[in-house]
Write an enzyme that holds these catalytic residues in place. Structure first.
Site, mmCIF file in Angstrom:
data_model
loop_
_atom_site.group_PDB
_atom_site.id
_atom_site.type_symbol
_atom_site.label_atom_id
_atom_site.label_comp_id
_atom_site.label_asym_id
_atom_site.label_seq_id
_atom_site.Cartn_x
_atom_site.Cartn_y
_atom_site.Cartn_z
ATOM 1 N N LYS A 173 0.950 -1.068 0.041
ATOM 2 C CA LYS A 173 -0.115 0.030 0.012
ATOM 3 C C LYS A 173 0.866 1.404 0.251
ATOM 4 O O LYS A 173 1.653 1.668 1.025
ATOM 5 C CB LYS A 173 -1.001 0.047 1.069
ATOM 6 C CG LYS A 173 -1.745 1.178 1.134
ATOM 7 C CD LYS A 173 -2.191 1.979 2.530
ATOM 8 C CE LYS A 173 -1.610 3.148 2.605
ATOM 9 N NZ LYS A 173 -1.816 4.471 1.646
ATOM 10 N N GLU A 248 10.419 2.081 10.446
ATOM 11 C CA GLU A 248 11.444 3.195 10.094
ATOM 12 C C GLU A 248 10.722 4.404 10.059
ATOM 13 O O GLU A 248 9.884 4.585 9.160
ATOM 14 C CB GLU A 248 12.135 2.489 8.889
ATOM 15 C CG GLU A 248 12.859 1.282 8.870
ATOM 16 C CD GLU A 248 13.757 1.074 10.021
ATOM 17 O OE1 GLU A 248 14.263 2.495 10.542
ATOM 18 O OE2 GLU A 248 14.199 0.326 10.478
ATOM 19 N N CYS A 282 14.026 11.411 5.337
ATOM 20 C CA CYS A 282 14.216 11.198 6.678
ATOM 21 C C CYS A 282 15.539 11.579 7.249
ATOM 22 O O CYS A 282 15.570 11.655 8.409
ATOM 23 C CB CYS A 282 13.716 9.661 7.129
ATOM 24 S SG CYS A 282 14.928 8.522 6.217
ATOM 25 N N GLU A 383 10.275 16.775 13.882
ATOM 26 C CA GLU A 383 10.630 16.717 12.514
ATOM 27 C C GLU A 383 9.902 17.806 11.697
ATOM 28 O O GLU A 383 8.705 17.822 11.826
ATOM 29 C CB GLU A 383 10.474 15.344 12.302
ATOM 30 C CG GLU A 383 10.873 15.043 10.881
ATOM 31 C CD GLU A 383 10.648 13.756 10.362
ATOM 32 O OE1 GLU A 383 9.214 13.349 10.524
ATOM 33 O OE2 GLU A 383 11.518 12.986 9.791
HETATM 34 N N1 LIG Z 1 13.338 6.027 8.720
HETATM 35 C C1 LIG Z 1 13.163 5.888 7.315
HETATM 36 O O1 LIG Z 1 13.901 5.291 6.509
HETATM 37 C C2 LIG Z 1 12.192 7.104 6.490
HETATM 38 C C3 LIG Z 1 12.305 7.100 5.099
HETATM 39 C C4 LIG Z 1 11.343 7.853 4.541
HETATM 40 C C5 LIG Z 1 10.530 8.649 5.095
HETATM 41 N N2 LIG Z 1 10.482 8.634 6.648
HETATM 42 C C6 LIG Z 1 9.304 9.295 7.533
HETATM 43 O O2 LIG Z 1 8.179 9.318 6.840
HETATM 44 C C7 LIG Z 1 7.494 10.492 7.304
HETATM 45 C C8 LIG Z 1 6.852 11.207 5.913
HETATM 46 O O3 LIG Z 1 6.116 10.081 5.260
HETATM 47 P P1 LIG Z 1 4.701 10.028 5.342
HETATM 48 O O4 LIG Z 1 4.096 11.586 5.468
HETATM 49 O O5 LIG Z 1 3.936 9.312 4.089
HETATM 50 O O6 LIG Z 1 4.206 9.202 6.527
HETATM 51 P P2 LIG Z 1 2.878 8.468 7.192
HETATM 52 O O7 LIG Z 1 3.109 7.988 8.462
HETATM 53 O O8 LIG Z 1 1.916 9.621 7.263
HETATM 54 O O9 LIG Z 1 2.290 7.500 5.984
HETATM 55 C C9 LIG Z 1 3.140 6.519 5.533
HETATM 56 C C10 LIG Z 1 2.377 5.383 5.217
HETATM 57 O O10 LIG Z 1 1.317 4.856 6.296
HETATM 58 C C11 LIG Z 1 0.091 5.028 5.715
HETATM 59 N N3 LIG Z 1 -0.895 5.004 6.639
HETATM 60 C C12 LIG Z 1 -1.445 5.899 7.465
HETATM 61 N N4 LIG Z 1 -2.138 5.828 8.382
HETATM 62 C C13 LIG Z 1 -2.294 4.520 8.512
HETATM 63 C C14 LIG Z 1 -2.805 3.544 9.494
HETATM 64 N N5 LIG Z 1 -3.519 3.827 10.495
HETATM 65 N N6 LIG Z 1 -2.297 2.164 9.445
HETATM 66 C C15 LIG Z 1 -1.753 1.883 8.335
HETATM 67 N N7 LIG Z 1 -1.041 2.635 7.649
HETATM 68 C C16 LIG Z 1 -1.246 3.931 7.720
HETATM 69 C C17 LIG Z 1 0.079 6.084 4.849
HETATM 70 O O11 LIG Z 1 -1.110 5.999 3.808
HETATM 71 C C18 LIG Z 1 1.277 5.806 3.923
HETATM 72 O O12 LIG Z 1 1.236 4.816 3.126
HETATM 73 C C19 LIG Z 1 8.564 11.357 7.894
HETATM 74 O O13 LIG Z 1 8.193 11.232 9.501
HETATM 75 C C20 LIG Z 1 9.870 10.770 7.474
HETATM 76 O O14 LIG Z 1 10.890 10.782 8.727
HETATM 77 C C21 LIG Z 1 11.225 7.658 7.189
HETATM 78 O O1 LIG Z 2 14.008 9.234 3.720
HETATM 79 C C1 LIG Z 2 14.632 8.551 3.983
HETATM 80 C C2 LIG Z 2 15.608 7.828 3.084
HETATM 81 C C3 LIG Z 2 16.847 8.450 3.001
HETATM 82 C C4 LIG Z 2 17.629 8.219 2.139
HETATM 83 O O2 LIG Z 2 17.553 7.212 1.103
HETATM 84 C C5 LIG Z 2 19.119 8.871 1.764
HETATM 85 O O3 LIG Z 2 19.309 9.585 2.385
HETATM 86 O O4 LIG Z 2 19.497 8.585 0.698
#
Ligand SMILES: NC(=O)c1ccc[n+]([C@@H]2O[C@H](COP(=O)([O-])OP(=O)(O)OC[C@H]3O[C@@H](n4cnc5c(N)ncnc54)[C@H](O)[C@@H]3O)[C@@H](O)[C@H]2O)c1
Ligand SMILES: O=CCCC(=O)C(=O)O
Length: 481
Positions: A173, A248, A282, A383
């Site tokens: 998803k 993550e 992230c 963040e």
């Molecule tokens: N640590 C990492 O590797 C990493 C990498 C990329 C992004 N991020 C983090 O992602 C965030 C930004 O992404 P975002 O806004 O898409 O995050 P989000 O948590 O809003 O959404 C992520 C996913 O979860 C789904 N989701 C939302 N509610 C849900 C529920 N109740 N149950 C199951 N799934 C649900 C969303 O539809 C989406 O597909 C930032 O906090 C960023 O730091 C982390």
């Molecule tokens: O958003 C998280 C992934 C970050 C990444 O892939 C990078 O820093 O290269």
């Protein structure tokens, strides 16, 4: 405009809701495409298909599964330009960055294709001299993949490719803000003719489709990347029903610039780490912790370069920074900028919406720099996920490390120094899963483990050799003739 159905059991199928949702270009609010607004019934159908397909998929050899991934990589390579362009239109990342990410997706597929030929266990001496004892690995079963919008190609692939190579089947998803791009990647999987049901994509809301996957009793593992708030909830739900999960999540990544640093390098990497992808990584640099001896010189060089940044539609040549990915992200970033001002930080650059000609309808924010940011301010703690840098002055490495570690997150961090002793202290004392020396905080390499400490992760690791730990279970085998 592209319209995508769900991909379930080897077919493109409309949702039982008969409803679609539009994906919007954040640079001008044009509709990029539509995807299905799916229901619990669609999730049921996808999980059923994945469960059925897993029996045969797991019994294929690793190299045979690898051949499918090689095939997807080759197909994706021929669609690289189109996928990258869609990504830029859908979530705003500049075209060169989008091309780089798509190429990374292809490299990830090839990396995990070779994993199908690598060892999966060890022989361990038994106390019984007539027995053979060894470990092997078995897949989890059906894996639910839930992804964010900021890396719409790389993240789905860095989860799906290892899941598949180790014999799992997948229901993905993607985030709605980038679902059209993800669907284009799924088209490449479909074109490679993986057996029906091995991978399935269901688009729609997190609360229906995402939650439906997480709660489903036949989904054996959930790999999630996204926000802390959602991740924590997913972890609790998965734990309650005994499913394996991997989360993550966010970051509040610091860079430390010491008195002996190469300042031109530090400035260049701080800008790249903090503002590329409009600060929506992230691993993006958010806090810039500078030793007092070079504070003024660093600030001056930084502002000079910040003023050269070109903002606009990421499809246009010469644009260095695109818009925030969505209206909601745009509003969030503007709210944090206002909080920075209200809580007493001094604004040095940017500080609001960018509305130059051609950008009036887009979700553009000026590259923003605050100084005199203190540890208790919201912009130093939460963040932001936008193009905002917070400068903080310190007197020593010890103080820099205290400030850097004063965060609930621990994803990535970097230091600029020419002193090897300082480098080693930083590597040892910095609480982050990714620490980088004389390099920006962003920049994940697919062959190395990636994940955070503290609230950034469920303490698991993705990518490289680490991926096998989540996507398989170890079996210890004892054989006596
Ligand atoms: N640590 C990492 O590797 C990493 C990498 C990329 C992004 N991020 C983090 O992602 C965030 C930004 O992404 P975002 O806004 O898409 O995050 P989000 O948590 O809003 O959404 C992520 C996913 O979860 C789904 N989701 C939302 N509610 C849900 C529920 N109740 N149950 C199951 N799934 C649900 C969303 O539809 C989406 O597909 C930032 O906090 C960023 O730091 C982390
Ligand atoms: O958003 C998280 C992934 C970050 C990444 O892939 C990078 O820093 O290269």
């Amino acid at each position: 405009m592209d319209s995508f159905k769900n991909f379930i059991d080897g077919n493109w199928i409309a949702s039982s809701s008969r409803e679609t949702v539009s994906s919007i270009n954040p640079a001008n609010q044009a509709v990029v495409g539509t995807v299905q607004h799916s229901t619990q019934a669609d999730v049921e159908q996808a999980v059923r298909a994945a469960k059925k397909a897993q029996v045969n998929w797991r019994s294929l050899s690793g190299p045979a599964r690898g051949q499918f991934l090689y095939q997807v990589a080759t197909i994706m390579e021929s669609h690289l330009a189109e996928i990258a362009e869609t990504m830029t239109q859908e979530m705003g990342k500049t075209l060169p960055e989008a091309k780089g990410e798509t190429a990374r997706g292809i490299a990830l597929l090839r990396y995990y294709a070779t994993e199908g030929m690598h060892k999966v266990g060890d022989v361990i001496p038994s106390t019984d001299s007539e027995a053979l004892m060894f470990t092997t690995r078995v897949p989890l079963g059906v894996v639910g993949v839930i992804t964010p919008w900021n890396f719409p190609v790389a993240i789905p692939i860095w989860k799906m490719a290892p899941a598949l190579i180790y014999g799992n089947t997948v229901v993905i998803k993607p985030a709605s803000e980038a679902a059209v791009t993800c669907a284009k990647v799924m088209e490449c999987f479909a074109e490679a003719h993986l057996p029906a049901g091995v991978f399935n994509m269901v688009t729609g809301s997190g609360s229906v489709v995402g939650q439906g996957i997480v709660e489903h009793p036949d989904v054996n593992g959930i790999t999630f990347t996204g926000s802390n708030e959602v991740g924590k909830r997913i972890g609790q739900t998965a734990l309650a029903r005994g499913a394996k999960y991997q989360l993550e999540m966010g970051g509040k990544n610091p860079v430390i610039v010491l008195d002996d640093a190469d300042l031109d390098l530090a400035v260049r990497e701080t800008i790249s780490g903090g503002l590329r992808s409009t600060g929506q990584k992230c691993t993006a640099t958010s806090r810039v912790i500078i030793q007092s001896g070079v504070y003024d010189a660093f600030k001056e060089k930084l502002l000079e370069k910040i003023n050269e940044i070109t903002v606009g539609n990421g499809l246009h040549e010469n644009v260095w920074m695109g818009p925030c990915a969505s209206e909601s992200q745009f509003k969030t970033v503007l709210r944090y900028i206002e909080l920075g001002k209200e809580e007493g930080a001094t604004l040095l650059a940017g500080g609001g919406r960018y509305t130059e000609e051609g950008c009036e309808k887009g979700y553009f924010v000026k590259p923003t720099v605050f100084e005199y940011v203190t540890q208790e301010m919201t912009i130093a703690r939460e963040e932001i996920f936008g193009p905002v840098l917070a400068l903080m002055k310190v007197n020593s490495l010890k103080e820099a490390l205290e400030v850097a570690n004063d965060a609930e997150f621990g994803l990535s961090a970097s230091i600029f120094t020419t002193n090897i002793g300082y480098m080693l202290s930083f590597i040892e004392q910095m609480d982050a899963g990714l620490v980088r020396v004389n390099a920006e905080t962003a920049g994940v390499e697919l062959q190395a483990p990636f994940g955070g400490m503290k609230q950034s992760s469920s303490h698991s690791r993705e990518q490289g050799k680490a991926a096998i730990e989540f996507f398989t279970a170890t079996k210890t085998v004892f054989v006596k003739g």
